[in-house]
Design a protein around this motif. Structure first.
Motif, PDB file in Angstrom:
ATOM      1  N   ILE A  22       1.092  -1.089  -0.085  1.00 42.08           N
ATOM      2  CA  ILE A  22       0.010  -0.032   0.061  1.00 42.08           C
ATOM      3  C   ILE A  22       0.896   1.185   0.014  1.00 42.08           C
ATOM      4  O   ILE A  22       0.730   2.244  -0.787  1.00 42.08           O
ATOM      5  CB  ILE A  22      -0.904   0.230   1.057  1.00 42.08           C
ATOM      6  CG1 ILE A  22      -1.829  -1.143   1.125  1.00 42.08           C
ATOM      7  CG2 ILE A  22      -1.663   1.238   1.251  1.00 42.08           C
ATOM      8  CD1 ILE A  22      -2.581  -1.469   2.462  1.00 42.08           C
ATOM      9  N   SER A  23       1.849   1.343   0.739  1.00 44.38           N
ATOM     10  CA  SER A  23       2.813   2.435   0.821  1.00 44.38           C
ATOM     11  C   SER A  23       3.282   2.665  -0.502  1.00 44.38           C
ATOM     12  O   SER A  23       3.759   3.790  -0.418  1.00 44.38           O
ATOM     13  CB  SER A  23       3.901   2.126   1.924  1.00 44.38           C
ATOM     14  OG  SER A  23       3.413   1.983   3.147  1.00 44.38           O
ATOM     15  N   ASN A  24       3.741   1.649  -1.083  1.00 44.64           N
ATOM     16  CA  ASN A  24       4.363   1.789  -2.389  1.00 44.64           C
ATOM     17  C   ASN A  24       3.336   1.956  -3.464  1.00 44.64           C
ATOM     18  O   ASN A  24       3.969   1.995  -4.739  1.00 44.64           O
ATOM     19  CB  ASN A  24       5.173   0.724  -2.633  1.00 44.64           C
ATOM     20  CG  ASN A  24       6.578   0.971  -1.501  1.00 44.64           C
ATOM     21  OD1 ASN A  24       6.781   1.864  -1.422  1.00 44.64           O
ATOM     22  ND2 ASN A  24       6.783  -0.522  -1.207  1.00 44.64           N
ATOM     23  N   SER A  25       2.210   2.341  -3.492  1.00 48.77           N
ATOM     24  CA  SER A  25       1.226   2.455  -4.319  1.00 48.77           C
ATOM     25  C   SER A  25       0.584   3.839  -4.401  1.00 48.77           C
ATOM     26  O   SER A  25       0.622   4.465  -3.605  1.00 48.77           O
ATOM     27  CB  SER A  25       0.108   1.336  -4.392  1.00 48.77           C
ATOM     28  OG  SER A  25       0.555   0.112  -4.153  1.00 48.77           O
ATOM     29  N   ALA A  26       0.100   4.036  -5.475  1.00 50.84           N
ATOM     30  CA  ALA A  26      -0.844   5.278  -5.806  1.00 50.84           C
ATOM     31  C   ALA A  26      -2.227   4.645  -5.153  1.00 50.84           C
ATOM     32  O   ALA A  26      -2.674   3.548  -5.263  1.00 50.84           O
ATOM     33  CB  ALA A  26      -0.901   5.867  -7.073  1.00 50.84           C
ATOM     34  N   TRP A  27      -3.089   5.611  -4.471  1.00 55.90           N
ATOM     35  CA  TRP A  27      -4.294   5.149  -4.344  1.00 55.90           C
ATOM     36  C   TRP A  27      -5.453   6.331  -4.564  1.00 55.90           C
ATOM     37  O   TRP A  27      -4.885   7.464  -4.632  1.00 55.90           O
ATOM     38  CB  TRP A  27      -4.482   4.514  -2.642  1.00 55.90           C
ATOM     39  CG  TRP A  27      -4.165   5.453  -1.773  1.00 55.90           C
ATOM     40  CD1 TRP A  27      -4.983   6.702  -1.377  1.00 55.90           C
ATOM     41  CD2 TRP A  27      -3.076   5.498  -0.829  1.00 55.90           C
ATOM     42  NE1 TRP A  27      -4.098   7.161  -0.206  1.00 55.90           N
ATOM     43  CE2 TRP A  27      -3.213   6.588  -0.013  1.00 55.90           C
ATOM     44  CE3 TRP A  27      -1.830   4.794  -0.882  1.00 55.90           C
ATOM     45  CZ2 TRP A  27      -2.136   6.948   0.848  1.00 55.90           C
ATOM     46  CZ3 TRP A  27      -0.724   5.288  -0.024  1.00 55.90           C
ATOM     47  CH2 TRP A  27      -1.056   6.223   1.066  1.00 55.90           C
ATOM     48  N   TYR A  28      -6.554   5.737  -4.200  1.00 59.97           N
ATOM     49  CA  TYR A  28      -7.684   6.707  -4.535  1.00 59.97           C
ATOM     50  C   TYR A  28      -8.046   7.305  -3.369  1.00 59.97           C
ATOM     51  O   TYR A  28      -8.457   6.641  -2.220  1.00 59.97           O
ATOM     52  CB  TYR A  28      -8.747   5.972  -5.389  1.00 59.97           C
ATOM     53  CG  TYR A  28      -9.971   6.623  -5.736  1.00 59.97           C
ATOM     54  CD1 TYR A  28     -10.040   7.400  -7.032  1.00 59.97           C
ATOM     55  CD2 TYR A  28     -11.126   7.209  -4.835  1.00 59.97           C
ATOM     56  CE1 TYR A  28     -11.077   8.053  -7.498  1.00 59.97           C
ATOM     57  CE2 TYR A  28     -12.178   8.041  -5.129  1.00 59.97           C
ATOM     58  CZ  TYR A  28     -12.130   8.338  -6.750  1.00 59.97           C
ATOM     59  OH  TYR A  28     -13.275   9.095  -6.885  1.00 59.97           O
ATOM     60  N   GLY A  29      -8.367   8.586  -3.013  1.00 59.82           N
ATOM     61  CA  GLY A  29      -8.885   9.081  -2.117  1.00 59.82           C
ATOM     62  C   GLY A  29      -8.191   9.020  -0.803  1.00 59.82           C
ATOM     63  O   GLY A  29      -6.689   9.110  -0.786  1.00 59.82           O
ATOM     64  N   THR A  30      -8.489   8.210   0.488  1.00 62.13           N
ATOM     65  CA  THR A  30      -7.760   8.111   1.612  1.00 62.13           C
ATOM     66  C   THR A  30      -7.069   6.675   1.532  1.00 62.13           C
ATOM     67  O   THR A  30      -7.481   5.804   0.735  1.00 62.13           O
ATOM     68  CB  THR A  30      -8.408   8.093   2.827  1.00 62.13           C
ATOM     69  OG1 THR A  30      -9.678   7.183   2.414  1.00 62.13           O
ATOM     70  CG2 THR A  30      -8.956   9.347   3.177  1.00 62.13           C
TER      71      THR A  30
END
Lengths: 1068, 552
Positions: free
Chosen positions: A858-866
């Motif tokens: 997760i830390s190394n990804s882009a994400w949507y919103g929060t």
């Protein structure tokens, strides 16, 4: 209602009798005198008599039909040649030569080449077709049990894709598309554009599908999606023959996912609640979690005592039970050589598998053929139906056919899914309910079914046409024809809403007291008992005038047609609404007071004109060519701008029957080989009316100085240059049959290029322009290419001394479409967001890369919103800007209609037994797990988010969801909806698209016909008993219960039905 | 023969029918042509009527100001109670938390009004264009219609300007509508807005009736508001002065009546049909106290959003000065002392329902298990009308509306009222160093509610103006925008949480009040929120603009 029907029939009968007498009078008056009377009997190769064989005098339309005993009688001149023809038999020509008796033996036509196929404005022999036309006989349709014609065509015929999105009685038609077109097919019934929904399948003589430009161009207007022609049955001369056909059956959901029971709900709800609390940091580990549902609660669910407020009820089963249906029809056909009639009376009753859904239809059809004079032939067709549709005041569920919308948060199917299985059916005498989080309203499917009131629609349709054909005696081969048609459809609708109360259970939450709260109807109670009542009507007036010329010189044959057609349609509707009725037993407007908005009404008027020609030429039935054209005008385009209103749609096609060539003579095994090629132009005027005019219309009211005043708003920005959308259609193919029909193959390759598409404009303009550009324009381009293959095998073996006939007919269609130009593609966007080159059915969505497995990931990804949690969906950062947003959406997915569709029909008969099985299937398409909207925003439905808005969830979803107990779950993290980013899993993404490939046994039928010898003793011509089923099983790779043909986005719908029926056909 | 004759007649008749192109020329049955609409001032007014809907759209009863809910919820004044991911539920809180959620697309969806506003502007420009093209009205009729239309155009541009600071300008010359048009400088934009309101103010007739069309007073009042955003203090002052000196408006005797239909104070109101309920809104169903569901037949839960402890503590004592609230800031054991509600100035009770307030013949019970109820935000995620702050909204909610009669709300939306004009005047005077007039205006506002006032100057005066705007105009859709305009939003709305009082009824009929946070995390207002992003569709289709730097 019944009384009404009887009166109607009585009137109709009287009318028919009067008409018949009139025609007989005419017939006698004009009846000319001929030289001699010839009679005889027609039999097949086994010696059995053949009823219904057409016997005509060659070169005239004079003729008769054999009676039930195969006998005929006809007045002829000695030089006449008689033509004996019958469907499925090889036609035979016999010279009379003063013989008084001519007995004929007809051979079975195993190749089907002699079959006559209905085409646009006429009929042709299959062998002489140059365009792409498929046909099926009405008898074949009856092998699939159905109440309507549309839902049996898919799979029967190549080139048609069919999606049936609702199993609701009266609303269970299929939506048909031909060869990957985005336009729906045009339906022609007995030469007139009409709806096919209310035709009794028993009345259908044949169905033809015109697929290429050459075949369909004669219909110009709106034929760009192909044409489906239905022809109803006509009478046969002879003693009146009655046929009774009756079926009885039951229906159940063909497919519906299984939902949680009470203890399962408790277990998974606790799990979801715990996972949410862990993610939100409300608890630090699962050991700190206090379950919402306790062991005591679960005991109360399973103790079998509903009075304690807990129970274990399968509400899906309670709502969707078993439906029943029955159909009866009686037909009478007969007549003389001058006057023949076909009359049928049908009755159908469908009681849905949800209670209080009922559809009842009465059908009447009468086709009368009269030879008014030697050269004048007249056909009068009258058909009518009365439909009664009764439903509860709530709709059953979503019925969207294009997937763009989802109907009804309060539909019965959705309320059934909302219902928590641990609730008893009733509490304190009222139905129980659950609360729907997003709208805060109580959901109680049983109250919705049994206490909400009703929606009743009674429609009355009548369709008439009268045609007169005059064969001009002094110009042999020339005939003139006029055909007039007047259709009137009206429907009357009454909806009564009766408010009710339910006992609403609280939303599960920690530490609550599980007390029920008496709550009012979700529709509100402030209007009391209220109702709406309305009428709509539609009339269609069509006139056709045509001239036809047939001529042969040497080996040359020509057939020319010129035709003119005008359409004039009007419609109106009005409705009124009342509230606070005193009691539901008197549901009349006068017993209430006017509602806030008590009246509505509108009307419409449309017209079009077309001129058609067709030139057909063949040399020795070997080299065939056809030219057609249609010149069409539509009121939808401006008459003031030159060249916009009128469109010209020509076509040309050629065929070569190679098997007729001398050099092929040695190939004895080859019955027929034909190659075909065609090109044609089709039109479409499917655009909002008056888009070429700038107009204002009412846009609500405002209150000015305490007085209501109307507000007018501009509707469209006019485009006076708007004109026809056109499709250039290419088709080439070949047909061959071998070994006396043992193998037949039809192959067609096609390419359809659509341009000047009528497009809603706007996507490529900045919003700052406020929509100031023409609303519609002729712009986009697309194409469809593909092929169709039909392979048939028919054979006859001897089994136990009796003939065993069997046949296999398999078809397959491949069609793939793409945009070539798309005006709404914005200029400044990356390629992956552009439509050009992509499937017409692709939608915007994110690309999913599975579920997050670790915090590091997760830390190394882009994400949507929060920030998401483990078990949430990971999306691909397409533009690489380190965040997931709207710009990372690409056009994803294939159509929800298969690119490759299959159909296979297996049939056999032996010693009175007959069997038929129809398989359909498809591949190369995507089924959305009915959870993702394509509007760019995210949302979930009950099929993809656990406990969506407090709903029960399908077992497949909770069992396979990621959770601490199931770290390898294949579906997103379980949640009860209290996660801020929980909705992000519902973004329209590839995660929810699944390969939809499937095979379905769509129908199977087993019949037994009693031996004629036995029946003859009781004066019965035929008696057949049969059992049949539909949607019997489906093999697919989707989660259990998800139907590959289900609507794309929904929160519960009325599923397709699996039916089992038994029936009898009796002819006497 | 007869039949043949009939034949020939029929064929001939058909040929005649279709020989003419006119057969296909039909008239629409549900719409009217441009020409007809602009042929008479009466019909033309029907087209202008449509623009009045925009007043509703951009007000707190509509969804245009912020699609997530009232903008007060993006400040410390208001809290939406439901944790469902919907407008008027979780989303307003999510916006106030700031952070990575605030992507350009997200902010555009909930706070961007670009596309809708430009759609409206286009319609107004088209109407002006068509009136010029088709009409031959009297001078008076033209001015009246043109005045209304230019008021609306100014009104929409004002909405765009307060969101985007610089916009693309289109006037009624429809030939200027082109694909790639650049933003204009902010001063050009404000010139445009000013000119529209000035035209309206000088060409419309004066009238004190707030709901019978746009008046001269409404145009001046709106000009005074707009010019505060433009920081054109002299124009703002003069415009406010014109309203004050018109003599048509005065403060109502009771603050609670200021929003009433046709009140002395209302300058422009969007009215609803109170007799037949054909035009209505649903504000009451969303904001009425939760107990109204059971007690008054509200068919949805009510109580969607509730005032916070922070706004409650913004009200002075009736005698002036602020009470000491520290006793009620106990987060652990709470206190049995009754909060000083009854001692607060009248604007408090007129705006906020608290424990024991009278409402529709009953007492408000915002405590655990009360008729209205209490709900801990996020932990107890189904508020179902229960408050998460210990209060309910009273202002704008219609106490005389009974859900059993109709679900539909019909109280008018007050677009602008005299008190705001006084406050606009005060601020403009302050900015032009005219402290005396500023103090006089503030005193009028405070005197009406019985509050004492001592004249102030410089920063103290500005602070007093801000205090009065916050309290006087609470929940009227001004506070969020004022705080942005003043450049105070970032500091005031970052690194903080809002609060409520959780009330538990004790066995001895006393109540325990515990100070609780209404959020589970801090709120943040990033500086980029001072100017909202351009919508992606504008950038994708207009090569003359690019996204504002903060949003790239």
């Amino acid at each position: 209602m019944l009384i009404f029907m009887e009166r109607l029939n009585f009137k109709k009968e009287k009318y028919l009798i009067a008409k018949t007498l009139l025609f007989v009078g005419f017939a006698l008056f004009f009846s000319p005198m001929f030289g001699q009377v010839v009679n005889g009997t027609v039999t097949d190769a086994t010696g059995a008599t053949l009823p219904g064989v057409s016997v005509t005098v060659k070169g005239t339309t004079r003729g008769t039909v054999t009676d039930m005993n195969g006998a005929y009688e006809l007045k002829v001149t000695p030089k006449s040649t008689l033509v004996f023809s019958s469907v499925g038999m090889v036609s035979k020509l016999v010279r009379v030569e003063e013989k008084p008796i001519v007995n004929v033996v007809l051979q079975e036509n195993v190749t089907g080449l002699g079959d006559v196929v209905v085409v646009g404005y006429g009929k042709q022999r299959k062998s002489s077709l140059t365009g792409a036309v498929s046909a099926v006989s009405g008898d074949d349709l009856l092998k699939t049990p159905s109440t309507n014609v549309s839902s049996v065509l898919g799979g029967r015929l190549p080139g048609i894709s069919s999606v049936q999105v609702s199993g609701e009685p009266g609303d269970d038609q299929a939506s048909l598309r031909i060869r990957g077109s985005i336009n729906s097919a045009m339906y022609i019934v007995d030469g007139i554009p009409r709806s096919i929904n209310d035709i009794d399948p028993n009345d259908v003589e044949s169905v033809s599908v015109l697929k290429d430009g050459a075949a369909a161009a004669v219909y110009g207007l709106d034929a760009s999606g192909g044409v489906i022609i239905i022809t109803t049955k006509h009478g046969m001369a002879g003693k009146t023959e009655f046929t009774y056909n009756g079926t009885f059956g039951i229906s159940q959901n063909a497919n519906f996912p299984k939902f949680m029971n009470g203890p399962q709900f408790a277990y998974y709800y606790n799990m979801g609640d715990m996972m949410d609390k862990l993610a939100n940091g409300i608890i630090s580990s699962s050991s700190n979690y206090t379950p919402i549902f306790t062991q005591d609660n679960i005991k109360e669910m399973t103790n079998g005592d509903p009075t304690d407020g807990w129970d274990n009820v399968d509400y899906i089963k309670k709502v969707f039970g078993t439906g029943t249906n029955q159909k009866h029809s009686i037909t009478a056909t007969g007549g003389t050589d001058k006057l023949r009639y076909y009359t049928s009376l049908g009755f159908m009753n469908q009681s849905g598998n949800i209670d209080n859904f009922n559809f009842r239809r009465y059908n009447l059809r009468s086709n009368i053929d009269v030879d008014v004079a030697p050269n004048v032939h007249m056909i009068l067709g009258i058909a009518g139906n009365v439909d009664n549709n009764h439903k509860p005041a709530f709709n059953s569920g979503g019925t969207d056919s294009d997937g763009s919308s989802e109907e009804g948060w309060l539909s019965i199917a959705h309320q059934a899914i909302m219902m928590h299985p641990y609730l008893p059916e009733t509490y304190g005498g009222l139905y129980t309910a659950t609360i729907q989080n997003n709208i805060g309203l109580p959901n109680s499917p049983l109250a919705a079914i049994y206490q909400s009131g009703y929606q009743k629609t009674q429609s009355f349709d009548i369709q008439t046409n009268l045609s007169l054909q005059w064969n001009i005696p002094w110009v042999p081969g020339l005939s003139l024809k006029v055909n007039g048609s007047y259709d009137y459809e009206s429907s009357h609708n009454k909806n009564l809403n009766t408010p009710y109360y339910v006992e609403e259970a609280p939303k599960p939450a920690a530490g609550i007291s599980w007390a029920f709260v008496k709550t009012a109807d979700p529709r509100g109670i402030s209007n009391g008992i209220n109702m709406g009542e309305g009428n709509t009507s539609f009339t269609q007036l069509i006139g056709q005038g045509s001239a036809n010329y047939v001529h042969a010189f040497g080996k040359n044959h020509i057939d020319a047609l010129a035709l003119m057609e005008i359409h004039d349609n009007t419609s109106y509707s009005m409705a009124a609404y009342a509230k606070n009725l005193s009691f539901p037993d008197l549901p009349e407007l006068s017993y209430g007071t006017a509602t806030d908005s008590p009246i509505s009404g509108y009307s419409g008027h449309t017209r079009s004109v077309g001129f058609v020609y067709r030139l057909k030429y063949d040399y020795a039935d070997k080299y065939l060519a056809e030219l057609t054209g249609r010149y069409d005008g539509s009121y939808k385009f401006s008459g003031n701008v030159k060249g916009k209103r009128w469109g010209y749609f020509p076509s040309a096609s050629v065929a070569w029957r190679i098997s007729k060539e001398n050099f092929m003579e040695n190939l004895k095994f080859l019955d027929d080989l034909k190659v075909r090629a065609s090109i044609g132009l089709l039109g479409n005027d499917n655009v909002s009316e008056y888009s070429f005019l700038s107009q204002y219309s009412i846009d609500g009211q405002i209150v000015m100085n305490q007085t209501l005043a109307n507000a007018l708003a501009r509707v469209v920005i006019a485009n006076p240059n708007l004109t026809w959308e056109k499709t250039l259609s290419y088709n080439s193919g070949f047909d061959f049959t071998m070994w006396g029909g043992k193998l037949s193959v039809d192959f067609d390759g096609f390419y359809n290029y659509t341009y000047d598409m009528l497009t809603y404009n706007g996507g490529s303009y900045p919003p700052s322009m406020g929509g100031y550009f023409v609303s519609y324009l002729n712009s986009d381009k697309m194409d469809v290419k593909g092929f169709e293959l039909t392979v048939g095998h028919r054979n006859k073996l001897m089994l136990g001394g009796k003939p065993f006939n069997y046949g296999i007919n398999a078809n397959m269609t491949y069609a793939i479409n793409r945009y070539l130009k798309y005006v709404n593609d914005s200029p400044n966007i990356p390629d992956w967001r552009k439509h050009v080159g992509r499937s017409v059915d692709a939608n915007y969505g994110w690309i999913a890369e599975g579920l997050y497995k670790t915090e590091d990931e997760i830390s190394n990804s882009a994400w949507y919103g929060t920030r998401p949690n483990i078990g949430d969906i990971k999306y691909k950062d397409l533009n690489g800007d380190g965040k997931i947003d709207d710009n990372d959406r690409a056009l994803i997915g294939r159509s929800n209609r298969p690119r490759l569709t299959f159909g296979a029909d297996l049939n056999c008969s032996w010693n009175g037994f007959d069997m038929d099985a129809q398989f359909t299937g498809g591949t190369q398409f995507d089924v959305s797990l009915t959870g993702t909207y394509y509007n760019g925003n995210d949302d979930n439905t009950v099929w993809t988010q656990t406990f969506k808005e407090g709903a029960n969830s399908p077992i497949y979803l909770v069992k396979n969801a990621y959770s601490e107990a199931n770290p390898n779950g294949t579906f997103p993290r379980i949640t009860v909806g209290n996660l801020s980013h929980g909705g992000d899993n519902g973004l329209a993404s590839t995660f929810w698209l699944r390969n939809g490939r499937y095979i379905r046994l769509k129908s199977a039928q087993l019949g037994y016909s009693l031996p004629r010898t036995l029946l003859a003793k009781v004066n019965i011509q035929g008696l057949r008993l049969f059992v049949q089923g539909s949607n019997i099983f489906t093999i697919d790779g989707l989660p259990k219960g998800i139907d590959p043909e289900s609507p794309r986005v929904n929160n519960g719908y009325y599923p397709q039905q699996r039916t089992y029926m038994g029936g009898v056909t009796l002819t006497f | 023969m007869k039949i043949r004759k009939i034949y020939i007649i029929l064929l001939g008749a058909m040929l005649c029918l279709v020989s003419c192109n006119n057969y296909l020329t039909l008239t629409p049955t549900d719409s009217a042509s441009d020409k007809l609409v602009w042929s008479s001032p009466t019909y033309a007014q029907l087209a202008v009527n449509d623009f009045y809907h925009y007043l509703y759209y951009l007000g707190n009863f509509g969804s245009g100001d912020c699609d997530a809910g009232m903008t007060e919820a993006l400040t410390d004044e208001f809290k939406y109670g439901s944790a469902n991911y919907n407008a008027m539920c979780y989303i307003p809180s999510e916006i106030s938390y700031g952070g990575s959620t605030l992507t350009a697309n997200y902010v555009d969806v909930y706070l961007g009004n670009w596309s809708t506003d430009y759609g409206y502007i286009c319609r107004i420009n088209e109407a002006i264009y068509k009136m010029k093209k088709y009409s031959s009205f009297t001078d008076a009729d033209t001015k009246n219609l043109m005045g209304q239309m230019r008021f609306f155009r100014g009104y929409i541009y004002l909405d765009l300007m307060k969101r985007y600071k610089q916009v693309i300008l289109y006037d009624e010359n429809m030939d200027n509508y082109k694909n790639n048009t650049a933003l204009s400088s902010d001063s050009t934009c404000w010139n445009f807005v000013e000119a529209d309101f000035e035209y309206a103010a000088h060409n419309l007739s004066a009238s004190g009736v707030p709901d019978n069309g746009i008046t001269k007073g409404a145009a001046f009042a709106m000009l005074s508001r707009a010019m505060l955003y433009a920081q054109r203090w002299n124009v703002a002052k003069a415009a406010a002065d014109s309203v004050i000196n018109s003599g048509l408006y005065k403060l109502t005797g009771s603050y609670a009546n200021a929003q009433n239909r046709d009140s002395d104070e209302a300058i422009l109101q969007y009215a609803f049909d109170t007799k037949n309920y054909t035009t209505y809104h649903s504000f009451d169903s969303y904001y009425a106290p939760g107990g109204d569901k059971a007690a008054d037949g509200n068919n949805i839960s009510g109580g969607y959003g509730t005032p916070t402890q922070e706004i409650v503590e913004s009200y002075e004592l009736a005698t002036g000065g602020f009470p000491d609230w520290s006793l009620w800031h106990n987060t652990t054991t709470g206190t049995d002392s009754v909060p000083p509600y009854s001692k607060l100035e009248p604007r408090f009770a007129a705006s906020i329902l608290y424990n024991g307030s009278s409402w529709k013949g009953r007492k408000i019970e915002p405590y655990v298990g009360g008729t209205d109820g209490w709900c801990t935000w996020f932990v107890d995620s189904a508020p179902d009308g229960r408050t998460t702050t210990g209060y309910y909204l009273r202002k704008l909610v219609d106490e005389s509306h009974h859900f059993t009669v109709t679900q539909n709300s019909t109280q008018p939306w007050t677009v602008i009222r005299y008190a705001e004009v006084l406050l606009n005047y005060a601020e403009a005077c302050y900015q032009t160093k005219d402290y005396a007039d500023a103090n006089a205006a503030i005193r009028k506002i405070r005197t009406r509610v019985g509050l004492p006032y001592a004249d102030k100057s410089s920063a103290d005066l500005m602070a007093a103006i801000r205090q009065e705007r916050k309290v006087e105009l609470a929940f009227e859709g001004q506070y969020y925008w004022d705080m942005r305009r003043w450049g105070l939003a970032e500091s005031a709305f970052s690194n903080y949480r809002t609060h409520g009082l959780k009330i538990v009824k004790n066995d001895d009929d006393t109540y325990t009040y515990t100070y609780v946070e209404t959020d589970t995390k801090d709120r943040e207002f990033p500086s980029k929120m001072y100017r909202f992003p351009l919508p992606q569709t504008e950038i994708a289709n207009n090569s003359a603009v690019s996204q504002f730097a903060d949003w790239k």
